[in-house]
Design an enzyme around this catalytic site. Sequence first.
Site, PDB file in Angstrom:
ATOM      1  N   ALA A 164       0.681  -5.770  -6.325  1.00 40.16           N
ATOM      2  CA  ALA A 164       1.654  -6.477  -7.158  1.00 40.16           C
ATOM      3  C   ALA A 164       2.122  -5.679  -8.371  1.00 40.16           C
ATOM      4  O   ALA A 164       2.989  -6.146  -9.107  1.00 40.16           O
ATOM      5  CB  ALA A 164       1.033  -7.790  -7.625  1.00 40.16           C
ATOM      6  N   ASN A 202      -7.059  -8.530  -7.987  1.00 45.19           N
ATOM      7  CA  ASN A 202      -7.303  -7.288  -7.230  1.00 45.19           C
ATOM      8  C   ASN A 202      -6.665  -6.095  -7.932  1.00 45.19           C
ATOM      9  O   ASN A 202      -7.181  -4.975  -7.891  1.00 45.19           O
ATOM     10  CB  ASN A 202      -6.739  -7.419  -5.818  1.00 45.19           C
ATOM     11  CG  ASN A 202      -7.587  -8.332  -4.974  1.00 45.19           C
ATOM     12  OD1 ASN A 202      -8.647  -7.947  -4.501  1.00 45.19           O
ATOM     13  ND2 ASN A 202      -7.158  -9.571  -4.809  1.00 45.19           N
ATOM     14  N   HIS A 208       2.469  -8.596 -15.214  1.00 48.45           N
ATOM     15  CA  HIS A 208       1.431  -7.556 -15.254  1.00 48.45           C
ATOM     16  C   HIS A 208       1.821  -6.512 -16.291  1.00 48.45           C
ATOM     17  O   HIS A 208       2.980  -6.079 -16.328  1.00 48.45           O
ATOM     18  CB  HIS A 208       1.313  -6.885 -13.885  1.00 48.45           C
ATOM     19  CG  HIS A 208       1.058  -7.853 -12.767  1.00 48.45           C
ATOM     20  ND1 HIS A 208      -0.177  -8.396 -12.507  1.00 48.45           N
ATOM     21  CD2 HIS A 208       1.892  -8.397 -11.853  1.00 48.45           C
ATOM     22  CE1 HIS A 208      -0.090  -9.216 -11.474  1.00 48.45           C
ATOM     23  NE2 HIS A 208       1.155  -9.236 -11.060  1.00 48.45           N
TER      24      HIS A 208
HETATM   25  N1  LIG Z   1      -3.548  -6.123  -4.546  1.00 39.31           N
HETATM   26  C1  LIG Z   1      -2.721  -7.115  -4.869  1.00 39.31           C
HETATM   27  O1  LIG Z   1      -1.766  -6.923  -5.629  1.00 39.31           O
HETATM   28  C2  LIG Z   1      -2.914  -8.463  -4.293  1.00 39.31           C
HETATM   29  C3  LIG Z   1      -3.896  -8.717  -3.382  1.00 39.31           C
HETATM   30  N2  LIG Z   1      -4.028  -9.955  -2.820  1.00 39.31           N
HETATM   31  C4  LIG Z   1      -5.059 -10.142  -1.791  1.00 39.31           C
HETATM   32  O2  LIG Z   1      -4.419 -10.552  -0.597  1.00 39.31           O
HETATM   33  C5  LIG Z   1      -5.134 -11.627  -0.015  1.00 39.31           C
HETATM   34  C6  LIG Z   1      -4.224 -12.442   0.871  1.00 39.31           C
HETATM   35  O3  LIG Z   1      -3.248 -13.088   0.103  1.00 39.31           O
HETATM   36  P1  LIG Z   1      -2.457 -14.325   0.712  1.00 39.31           P
HETATM   37  O4  LIG Z   1      -1.957 -14.027   2.054  1.00 39.31           O
HETATM   38  O5  LIG Z   1      -1.494 -14.756  -0.321  1.00 39.31           O
HETATM   39  O6  LIG Z   1      -3.632 -15.404   0.825  1.00 39.31           O
HETATM   40  P2  LIG Z   1      -3.691 -16.665   1.812  1.00 39.31           P
HETATM   41  O7  LIG Z   1      -4.822 -17.485   1.324  1.00 39.31           O
HETATM   42  O8  LIG Z   1      -2.350 -17.268   1.952  1.00 39.31           O
HETATM   43  O9  LIG Z   1      -4.073 -16.035   3.243  1.00 39.31           O
HETATM   44  C7  LIG Z   1      -5.292 -15.427   3.532  1.00 39.31           C
HETATM   45  C8  LIG Z   1      -5.475 -15.473   5.031  1.00 39.31           C
HETATM   46  O10 LIG Z   1      -6.562 -14.640   5.408  1.00 39.31           O
HETATM   47  C9  LIG Z   1      -7.307 -15.293   6.405  1.00 39.31           C
HETATM   48  N3  LIG Z   1      -8.688 -14.840   6.403  1.00 39.31           N
HETATM   49  C10 LIG Z   1      -9.659 -15.162   5.532  1.00 39.31           C
HETATM   50  N4  LIG Z   1     -10.812 -14.537   5.876  1.00 39.31           N
HETATM   51  C11 LIG Z   1     -10.551 -13.828   6.972  1.00 39.31           C
HETATM   52  C12 LIG Z   1     -11.334 -12.990   7.812  1.00 39.31           C
HETATM   53  N5  LIG Z   1     -12.632 -12.790   7.530  1.00 39.31           N
HETATM   54  N6  LIG Z   1     -10.761 -12.401   8.874  1.00 39.31           N
HETATM   55  C13 LIG Z   1      -9.460 -12.614   9.139  1.00 39.31           C
HETATM   56  N7  LIG Z   1      -8.660 -13.406   8.381  1.00 39.31           N
HETATM   57  C14 LIG Z   1      -9.205 -14.004   7.309  1.00 39.31           C
HETATM   58  C15 LIG Z   1      -7.184 -16.781   6.088  1.00 39.31           C
HETATM   59  O11 LIG Z   1      -7.393 -17.548   7.250  1.00 39.31           O
HETATM   60  C16 LIG Z   1      -5.753 -16.873   5.563  1.00 39.31           C
HETATM   61  O12 LIG Z   1      -4.848 -17.177   6.590  1.00 39.31           O
HETATM   62  C17 LIG Z   1      -5.733 -12.360  -1.223  1.00 39.31           C
HETATM   63  O13 LIG Z   1      -6.886 -13.078  -0.866  1.00 39.31           O
HETATM   64  C18 LIG Z   1      -6.071 -11.210  -2.164  1.00 39.31           C
HETATM   65  O14 LIG Z   1      -7.371 -10.729  -1.872  1.00 39.31           O
HETATM   66  C19 LIG Z   1      -3.193 -10.977  -3.170  1.00 39.31           C
HETATM   67  C20 LIG Z   1      -2.222 -10.767  -4.090  1.00 39.31           C
HETATM   68  C21 LIG Z   1      -2.004  -9.511  -4.728  1.00 39.31           C
HETATM   69  O1  LIG Z   2      -0.185 -11.014  -6.801  1.00 38.12           O
HETATM   70  C1  LIG Z   2      -0.526 -10.798  -7.956  1.00 38.12           C
HETATM   71  O2  LIG Z   2       0.216 -11.046  -8.931  1.00 38.12           O
HETATM   72  C2  LIG Z   2      -1.850 -10.170  -8.266  1.00 38.12           C
HETATM   73  C3  LIG Z   2      -2.976 -10.740  -7.523  1.00 38.12           C
HETATM   74  O3  LIG Z   2      -2.952 -11.859  -7.078  1.00 38.12           O
HETATM   75  C4  LIG Z   2      -4.161  -9.896  -7.357  1.00 38.12           C
HETATM   76  O4  LIG Z   2      -4.215  -8.820  -7.948  1.00 38.12           O
HETATM   77  O5  LIG Z   2      -5.065 -10.306  -6.618  1.00 38.12           O
END
Ligand SMILES: NC(=O)C1=CN([C@@H]2O[C@H](COP(=O)(O)OP(=O)(O)OC[C@H]3O[C@@H](n4cnc5c(N)ncnc54)[C@H](O)[C@@H]3O)[C@@H](O)[C@H]2O)C=CC1
Ligand SMILES: O=C([O-])CC(=O)C(=O)O
Length: 263
Positions: free
Chosen positions: A120, A186, A216
């Site tokens: 992000a 994250n 951010h």
């Molecule tokens: N680096 C960054 O900027 C960001 C990182 N993230 C990460 O991305 C992840 C996903 O975000 P969203 O899709 O919005 O969340 P979400 O909650 O909408 O979707 C997560 C999906 O992963 C699945 N899941 C959970 N455990 C699992 C496993 N062991 N194996 C396979 N699938 C599994 C769930 O069933 C769900 O469908 C967040 O949990 C966070 O860790 C999110 C936002 C920003």
């Molecule tokens: O999507 C964002 O703004 C950041 C976030 O959730 C993460 O770092 O896990």
Amino acid sequence: MKQLMMIGFGAMAREVLALLPAELSLKWLLVPAARVAEVQAELGPAVTVLSRVEDCAATPDLVVECAGQTAVREHGSAVLARGWTLGLISVGALADEALARDLRLAAGQGGGRILALAGAIAGIDGLAAAREGGLESVTYQGRKSPQSWRGSPAETLVDLDGVTAPTVFFSGTAREAARLFPANANVAATIALAGLGMDETRVELVVDPDSRRNQHRIRASGRFGELDIALSGLPLAANPKTSTLAALSVVRACRQCTDPLVI
Ligand SMILES: NC(=O)C1=CN([C@@H]2O[C@H](COP(=O)(O)OP(=O)(O)OC[C@H]3O[C@@H](n4cnc5c(N)ncnc54)[C@H](O)[C@@H]3O)[C@@H](O)[C@H]2O)C=CC1
Ligand SMILES: O=C([O-])CC(=O)C(=O)O
């Protein structure tokens, strides 16, 4: 045509799938065992829906994780041990020293590589380059709406329903932030990996009742000079915790896998 494996099928994964470059096709999707049948029915026979890496007999050109820190713990080593490249969005998983060690070990033994995606935030390229010359300080502030902090420990640190002005509810290290807020911070770990490390990167988390954006701010100084990056991101409609740019950074990794010019 190159072939993609995706881990997770939530808000971010659906956005990624909608924007996938034409030269890369989603071939395998890993979801929790209880969801395999339902997701397979939704996607049809072109995609093989699995719950275990071990059940994929072929070799994906790229694996992208969009599923959360628990999924990195569950599947990361198996992907890397097979020599595959793993694009990681739940970079906060690497704040767990034992897991980070295991993933590096699996990658080292199997020949796999971990791509920590920018997610992000912007500026990871400059910060990582600046580190090579020596950094003095790196701070990160994450600011989101009350809705975006729901379901996180913020609920016990601040009154999300009653807050009337921007309020800092967490101040600590990147390691603490990434572990306490696995769906929201994250990026703190990503900044730490690019810069001064998990324990030297200072983090503030803020709830802002007047904003619907995920904001951010990265500030860094060192031999290169100073860096100050502010990003105001729109959350995904399907998940207010997750910024649209995070999903787009996964699409970027997909593009980098197929395009001969990598940028
Ligand atoms: N680096 C960054 O900027 C960001 C990182 N993230 C990460 O991305 C992840 C996903 O975000 P969203 O899709 O919005 O969340 P979400 O909650 O909408 O979707 C997560 C999906 O992963 C699945 N899941 C959970 N455990 C699992 C496993 N062991 N194996 C396979 N699938 C599994 C769930 O069933 C769900 O469908 C967040 O949990 C966070 O860790 C999110 C936002 C920003
Ligand atoms: O999507 C964002 O703004 C950041 C976030 O959730 C993460 O770092 O896990």
